[in-house]
Design a protein around this motif. Structure first.
Motif, PDB file in Angstrom:
ATOM      1  N   ALA A   1      46.648  30.027  24.168  1.00  0.00           N
ATOM      2  CA  ALA A   1      47.008  30.922  23.061  1.00  0.00           C
ATOM      3  C   ALA A   1      47.037  32.374  23.507  1.00  0.00           C
ATOM      4  CB  ALA A   1      46.038  30.736  21.904  1.00  0.00           C
ATOM      5  N   LYS A   2      46.161  32.726  24.447  1.00  0.00           N
ATOM      6  CA  LYS A   2      46.098  34.103  24.938  1.00  0.00           C
ATOM      7  C   LYS A   2      46.901  34.301  26.215  1.00  0.00           C
ATOM      8  CE  LYS A   2      41.555  35.124  22.966  1.00  0.00           C
ATOM      9  NZ  LYS A   2      40.176  35.582  23.247  1.00  0.00           N
ATOM     10  N   ASN A   3      47.491  33.220  26.728  1.00  0.00           N
ATOM     11  CA  ASN A   3      48.228  33.303  27.993  1.00  0.00           C
ATOM     12  C   ASN A   3      47.385  33.957  29.081  1.00  0.00           C
ATOM     13  OD1 ASN A   3      50.625  31.990  27.418  1.00  0.00           O
ATOM     14  ND2 ASN A   3      51.643  33.837  26.695  1.00  0.00           N
ATOM     15  N   THR A   4      46.159  33.530  29.160  1.00  0.00           N
ATOM     16  CA  THR A   4      45.223  34.129  30.105  1.00  0.00           C
ATOM     17  C   THR A   4      44.436  33.043  30.831  1.00  0.00           C
ATOM     18  OG1 THR A   4      44.992  36.099  28.723  1.00  0.00           O
ATOM     19  CG2 THR A   4      43.278  35.714  30.370  1.00  0.00           C
ATOM     20  N   ALA A   5      44.269  33.246  32.120  1.00  0.00           N
ATOM     21  CA  ALA A   5      43.419  32.374  32.927  1.00  0.00           C
ATOM     22  C   ALA A   5      42.178  33.155  33.337  1.00  0.00           C
ATOM     23  CB  ALA A   5      44.167  31.883  34.156  1.00  0.00           C
ATOM     24  N   TYR A   6      41.123  32.413  33.592  1.00  0.00           N
ATOM     25  CA  TYR A   6      39.849  33.045  33.932  1.00  0.00           C
ATOM     26  C   TYR A   6      39.250  32.402  35.187  1.00  0.00           C
ATOM     27  CZ  TYR A   6      40.302  34.371  29.037  1.00  0.00           C
ATOM     28  OH  TYR A   6      40.782  34.852  27.843  1.00  0.00           O
ATOM     29  N   LEU A   7      38.471  33.186  35.878  1.00  0.00           N
ATOM     30  CA  LEU A   7      37.675  32.660  36.980  1.00  0.00           C
ATOM     31  C   LEU A   7      36.253  33.154  36.760  1.00  0.00           C
ATOM     32  CD1 LEU A   7      37.777  31.033  39.638  1.00  0.00           C
ATOM     33  CD2 LEU A   7      37.880  33.237  40.832  1.00  0.00           C
ATOM     34  N   GLN A   8      35.393  32.245  36.335  1.00  0.00           N
ATOM     35  CA  GLN A   8      33.989  32.566  36.143  1.00  0.00           C
ATOM     36  C   GLN A   8      33.272  32.326  37.467  1.00  0.00           C
ATOM     37  OE1 GLN A   8      32.239  33.739  33.296  1.00  0.00           O
ATOM     38  NE2 GLN A   8      30.637  33.989  34.839  1.00  0.00           N
ATOM     39  N   MET A   9      32.678  33.382  37.989  1.00  0.00           N
ATOM     40  CA  MET A   9      32.020  33.301  39.289  1.00  0.00           C
ATOM     41  C   MET A   9      30.523  33.501  39.107  1.00  0.00           C
ATOM     42  SD  MET A   9      34.749  35.499  41.565  1.00  0.00           S
ATOM     43  CE  MET A   9      34.382  37.026  40.721  1.00  0.00           C
ATOM     44  N   SER A  10      29.753  32.561  39.595  1.00  0.00           N
ATOM     45  CA  SER A  10      28.300  32.617  39.481  1.00  0.00           C
ATOM     46  C   SER A  10      27.677  32.440  40.856  1.00  0.00           C
ATOM     47  CB  SER A  10      27.804  31.526  38.532  1.00  0.00           C
ATOM     48  OG  SER A  10      28.391  31.642  37.250  1.00  0.00           O
ATOM     49  N   SER A  11      26.395  32.768  40.934  1.00  0.00           N
ATOM     50  CA  SER A  11      25.673  32.650  42.213  1.00  0.00           C
ATOM     51  C   SER A  11      26.460  33.303  43.337  1.00  0.00           C
ATOM     52  CB  SER A  11      25.388  31.178  42.534  1.00  0.00           C
ATOM     53  OG  SER A  11      24.629  30.570  41.515  1.00  0.00           O
ATOM     54  N   LEU A  12      26.932  34.488  43.080  1.00  0.00           N
ATOM     55  CA  LEU A  12      27.794  35.168  44.048  1.00  0.00           C
ATOM     56  C   LEU A  12      27.043  35.507  45.322  1.00  0.00           C
ATOM     57  CD1 LEU A  12      29.789  37.333  41.545  1.00  0.00           C
ATOM     58  CD2 LEU A  12      30.809  35.804  43.234  1.00  0.00           C
ATOM     59  N   LYS A  13      27.789  35.443  46.421  1.00  0.00           N
ATOM     60  CA  LYS A  13      27.255  35.725  47.745  1.00  0.00           C
ATOM     61  C   LYS A  13      28.034  36.882  48.357  1.00  0.00           C
ATOM     62  CE  LYS A  13      26.550  30.742  48.405  1.00  0.00           C
ATOM     63  NZ  LYS A  13      26.874  29.585  49.281  1.00  0.00           N
ATOM     64  N   PRO A  14      27.431  37.601  49.295  1.00  0.00           N
ATOM     65  CA  PRO A  14      28.177  38.694  49.958  1.00  0.00           C
ATOM     66  C   PRO A  14      29.491  38.213  50.573  1.00  0.00           C
ATOM     67  CG  PRO A  14      25.848  38.893  50.438  1.00  0.00           C
ATOM     68  CD  PRO A  14      26.017  37.594  49.697  1.00  0.00           C
ATOM     69  N   GLU A  15      29.528  36.986  51.042  1.00  0.00           N
ATOM     70  CA  GLU A  15      30.763  36.464  51.640  1.00  0.00           C
ATOM     71  C   GLU A  15      31.861  36.184  50.614  1.00  0.00           C
ATOM     72  OE1 GLU A  15      27.651  35.326  52.098  1.00  0.00           O
ATOM     73  OE2 GLU A  15      27.615  33.132  52.299  1.00  0.00           O
ATOM     74  N   ASP A  16      31.553  36.317  49.334  1.00  0.00           N
ATOM     75  CA  ASP A  16      32.577  36.209  48.291  1.00  0.00           C
ATOM     76  C   ASP A  16      33.332  37.530  48.117  1.00  0.00           C
ATOM     77  OD1 ASP A  16      30.270  34.219  46.417  1.00  0.00           O
ATOM     78  OD2 ASP A  16      32.023  33.502  47.517  1.00  0.00           O
ATOM     79  N   THR A  17      32.870  38.576  48.786  1.00  0.00           N
ATOM     80  CA  THR A  17      33.538  39.864  48.700  1.00  0.00           C
ATOM     81  C   THR A  17      34.968  39.765  49.209  1.00  0.00           C
ATOM     82  OG1 THR A  17      31.481  41.116  48.918  1.00  0.00           O
ATOM     83  CG2 THR A  17      33.519  42.232  49.555  1.00  0.00           C
ATOM     84  N   ALA A  18      35.913  40.188  48.388  1.00  0.00           N
ATOM     85  CA  ALA A  18      37.338  40.091  48.731  1.00  0.00           C
ATOM     86  C   ALA A  18      38.159  40.699  47.602  1.00  0.00           C
ATOM     87  CB  ALA A  18      37.747  38.630  48.934  1.00  0.00           C
ATOM     88  N   VAL A  19      39.446  40.827  47.860  1.00  0.00           N
ATOM     89  CA  VAL A  19      40.393  41.099  46.791  1.00  0.00           C
ATOM     90  C   VAL A  19      40.835  39.742  46.248  1.00  0.00           C
ATOM     91  CG1 VAL A  19      42.610  42.087  46.145  1.00  0.00           C
ATOM     92  CG2 VAL A  19      41.170  43.250  47.839  1.00  0.00           C
ATOM     93  N   TYR A  20      40.717  39.581  44.955  1.00  0.00           N
ATOM     94  CA  TYR A  20      41.063  38.323  44.317  1.00  0.00           C
ATOM     95  C   TYR A  20      42.421  38.460  43.640  1.00  0.00           C
ATOM     96  CZ  TYR A  20      36.498  36.309  45.194  1.00  0.00           C
ATOM     97  OH  TYR A  20      35.386  35.772  45.817  1.00  0.00           O
ATOM     98  N   TYR A  21      43.276  37.474  43.905  1.00  0.00           N
ATOM     99  CA  TYR A  21      44.631  37.462  43.364  1.00  0.00           C
ATOM    100  C   TYR A  21      44.836  36.217  42.510  1.00  0.00           C
ATOM    101  CZ  TYR A  21      45.678  40.778  47.134  1.00  0.00           C
ATOM    102  OH  TYR A  21      45.693  41.857  47.989  1.00  0.00           O
ATOM    103  N   CYS A  22      45.558  36.348  41.425  1.00  0.00           N
ATOM    104  CA  CYS A  22      46.011  35.156  40.734  1.00  0.00           C
ATOM    105  C   CYS A  22      47.481  34.938  41.081  1.00  0.00           C
ATOM    106  CB  CYS A  22      45.803  35.238  39.226  1.00  0.00           C
ATOM    107  SG  CYS A  22      46.720  36.505  38.365  1.00  0.00           S
TER     108      CYS A  22
END
Length: 122
Positions: free
Chosen positions: A75-96
Protein backbone atom coordinates in the motif's frame (compact mmCIF):
# COMPACT_ATOMS: atom_id res chain seq x y z
CA UNK A 1 11.00 3.42 -15.32
CA UNK A 2 11.14 2.70 -11.62
CA UNK A 3 12.56 5.13 -9.09
CA UNK A 4 13.97 3.96 -5.78
CA UNK A 5 14.84 6.20 -2.85
CA UNK A 6 16.54 4.83 0.25
CA UNK A 7 16.43 6.39 3.68
CA UNK A 8 17.16 5.48 7.29
CA UNK A 9 20.91 5.11 7.25
CA UNK A 10 23.10 6.51 9.98
CA UNK A 11 25.58 5.81 12.75
CA UNK A 12 24.83 3.10 15.31
CA UNK A 13 26.82 1.23 17.90
CA UNK A 14 27.63 -2.44 17.55
CA UNK A 15 24.74 -4.53 18.76
CA UNK A 16 22.23 -1.86 17.86
CA UNK A 17 19.45 -1.77 15.31
CA UNK A 18 18.52 0.31 12.31
CA UNK A 19 15.70 0.21 9.77
CA UNK A 20 16.22 1.20 6.17
CA UNK A 21 13.38 2.16 3.87
CA UNK A 22 13.17 2.06 0.10
CA UNK A 23 10.36 4.06 -1.49
CA UNK A 24 9.33 2.74 -4.91
CA UNK A 25 7.68 4.94 -7.51
CA UNK A 26 7.11 5.03 -11.24
CA UNK A 27 6.21 1.91 -13.14
CA UNK A 28 5.77 -0.19 -10.02
CA UNK A 29 3.79 -2.85 -11.89
CA UNK A 30 7.10 -4.01 -13.35
CA UNK A 31 8.63 -4.50 -9.89
CA UNK A 32 8.65 -8.19 -9.10
CA UNK A 33 11.59 -8.35 -6.71
CA UNK A 34 13.08 -5.74 -4.39
CA UNK A 35 16.54 -6.41 -3.04
CA UNK A 36 19.09 -4.82 -0.76
CA UNK A 37 22.78 -4.78 -1.58
CA UNK A 38 25.69 -3.17 0.21
CA UNK A 39 29.08 -1.98 -0.86
CA UNK A 40 32.28 -0.83 0.80
CA UNK A 41 35.02 1.04 -1.06
CA UNK A 42 37.18 -1.21 -3.17
CA UNK A 43 34.81 -4.17 -3.03
CA UNK A 44 32.03 -5.46 -5.22
CA UNK A 45 28.43 -4.86 -4.37
CA UNK A 46 27.26 -7.60 -2.02
CA UNK A 47 23.79 -9.13 -1.92
CA UNK A 48 22.04 -8.75 1.43
CA UNK A 49 18.39 -9.73 1.04
CA UNK A 50 15.52 -9.86 -1.45
CA UNK A 51 11.76 -10.11 -1.38
CA UNK A 52 9.23 -11.03 -4.02
CA UNK A 53 6.96 -8.02 -4.17
CA UNK A 54 3.63 -9.84 -4.44
CA UNK A 55 4.35 -13.21 -2.83
CA UNK A 56 6.52 -11.78 -0.03
CA UNK A 57 8.98 -14.68 -0.26
CA UNK A 58 12.28 -13.65 1.27
CA UNK A 59 15.91 -14.50 0.64
CA UNK A 60 19.00 -13.66 2.69
CA UNK A 61 22.74 -13.89 2.46
CA UNK A 62 24.35 -16.14 5.05
CA UNK A 63 26.14 -13.15 6.58
CA UNK A 64 22.89 -11.48 7.67
CA UNK A 65 20.51 -14.40 8.12
CA UNK A 66 18.93 -14.28 11.56
CA UNK A 67 19.93 -10.64 12.10
CA UNK A 68 18.27 -8.77 9.21
CA UNK A 69 14.68 -8.92 8.05
CA UNK A 70 13.32 -7.68 4.73
CA UNK A 71 9.67 -6.75 4.31
CA UNK A 72 7.44 -4.61 2.11
CA UNK A 73 4.26 -2.61 2.39
CA UNK A 74 2.43 -2.77 -0.93
CA UNK A 75 0.00 0.00 0.00
CA UNK A 76 2.91 2.34 0.72
CA UNK A 77 5.07 1.08 -2.14
CA UNK A 78 7.90 0.79 0.33
CA UNK A 79 10.34 -1.95 1.24
CA UNK A 80 12.20 -2.16 4.51
CA UNK A 81 15.36 -3.72 5.84
CA UNK A 82 15.29 -4.17 9.60
CA UNK A 83 18.84 -4.66 10.82
CA UNK A 84 19.56 -5.96 14.30
CA UNK A 85 22.64 -7.11 16.19
CA UNK A 86 24.69 -4.90 13.93
CA UNK A 87 28.41 -5.48 13.62
CA UNK A 88 31.19 -3.14 12.47
CA UNK A 89 31.55 -5.31 9.36
CA UNK A 90 27.99 -4.33 8.39
CA UNK A 91 29.31 -0.83 7.70
CA UNK A 92 28.64 -0.01 4.04
CA UNK A 93 26.53 1.97 1.65
CA UNK A 94 23.24 0.14 1.34
CA UNK A 95 21.37 0.16 -1.96
CA UNK A 96 17.94 -1.07 -2.88
CA UNK A 97 17.38 -2.53 -6.31
CA UNK A 98 14.42 -3.70 -8.35
CA UNK A 99 14.34 -6.54 -10.82
CA UNK A 100 12.52 -9.58 -12.10
CA UNK A 101 14.15 -12.44 -10.21
CA UNK A 102 15.43 -12.85 -6.63
CA UNK A 103 19.05 -13.30 -7.60
CA UNK A 104 22.18 -12.34 -5.70
CA UNK A 105 23.76 -11.06 -8.91
CA UNK A 106 23.73 -7.26 -8.97
CA UNK A 107 23.80 -6.93 -12.80
CA UNK A 108 20.45 -8.75 -12.96
CA UNK A 109 18.69 -5.80 -11.33
CA UNK A 110 17.43 -3.07 -13.62
CA UNK A 111 16.89 -0.21 -11.20
CA UNK A 112 18.91 1.14 -8.30
CA UNK A 113 18.57 3.75 -5.62
CA UNK A 114 21.26 6.25 -4.72
CA UNK A 115 22.31 4.44 -1.55
CA UNK A 116 22.33 5.25 2.13
CA UNK A 117 25.34 5.04 4.44
CA UNK A 118 25.25 2.73 7.44
CA UNK A 119 28.13 2.99 9.90
CA UNK A 120 28.45 0.63 12.85
CA UNK A 121 30.94 1.68 15.50
CA UNK A 122 32.69 -0.81 17.76
Amino acid sequence: QVQLVESGGGLVQAGGSLRLSCAVSGRTSSTYVLAWFRQVPGKEREFVAAIRWRLSSTYYSDSVKGRFSISRDIAKNTAYLQMSSLKPEDTAVYYCAAGSLPTAQAPQYNYWGQGTQVTVSS
